[in-house]
Write an enzyme that holds these catalytic residues in place. Structure first.
Site: not given
Length: 215
Positions: A11, A192-195
């Site tokens: 997601q 982009s998983r740059l949380h």
């Protein structure tokens, strides 16, 4: 579903952001704000949290419990003292709580030390519970092996008859705990998983240090 299908489950999080200047200086106030937003978003059981404990030799275990209160002293829940988690807490009070509010793409991770709540606090909460929940706490030898479900059903029926119209006493083996936090991490999913990860670390009894962690 094969392994490739599982690997492709993902997601891309885009619901919100978490920037330092938008967070509160006090992590308990920050938690309160997020908790209220989870309630407003009608998250299913927003007070559901994973409680992770470990044995003295480091064997971990985890389960879902329900948060029953929080303030600057810590985060409270209630359970059977003789359950697996109760026995592990008694021997190793270091533990972690984890909230996951998927609808908001958020996690909160709280690490600290657990202590028992007072008998008075446990008594007050026990008697505020639904009648059936009180009987269930009394009937269940939590985490112990039992031969079949009939043992529980029969015990519950016996207690129902015994305490018909009477106050149910809080079992001595049941009560509350409070996790006193040493650090609290707020996680906001980002694209982009740059949380975003903001960690509060206890500096002293009254102050916290806030830092950003790489995702």
């Amino acid at each position: 579903m094969d392994q490739k299908d599982i690997q492709n489950l993902r997601q891309d999080y885009r619901a919100s952001t978490l920037l330092e200047n938008a967070t509160k200086a006090d992590p308990i106030k920050q938690f309160e704000a997020w908790f209220n937003e989870a309630i407003a978003a009608q998250v299913l059981e927003p007070n559901a949290m994973t409680l992770a404990t470990a044995t003295p030799d480091g064997r971990p275990s985890a389960r879902i419990v329900l948060l029953k209160g929080f303030d600057h002293n810590g985060f409270s829940f209630y359970t059977n003292y003789l359950s697996r988690k109760g026995k592990e807490i008694a021997r190793n009070p270091q533990a972690t709580l984890l909230f996951f509010w998927g609808e908001l793409e958020r996690q909160v991770r709280i690490e600290g030390t657990i202590e028992k709540l007072s008998k008075e606090a446990s008594e007050e909460y026990f008697h505020s519970r639904p009648h059936g929940s009180q009987l269930g706490a009394l009937a269940s030898p939590q985490s112990q092996e039992i031969a079949d479900r009939d043992i529980l059903e029969n015990k519950y029926a016996q207690l129902t008859a015994e305490y018909d119209g009477k106050e149910i006493p809080k079992p001595s083996f049941w009560g509350g705990y409070i996790l006193k936090p040493q650090q609290i991490e707020f996680w906001q999913g980002r694209s982009s998983r740059l949380h975003d990860r903001i960690l509060y670390k206890k500096a002293d009894k009254k102050t916290w240090k806030k830092v950003r962690l790489a995702p």
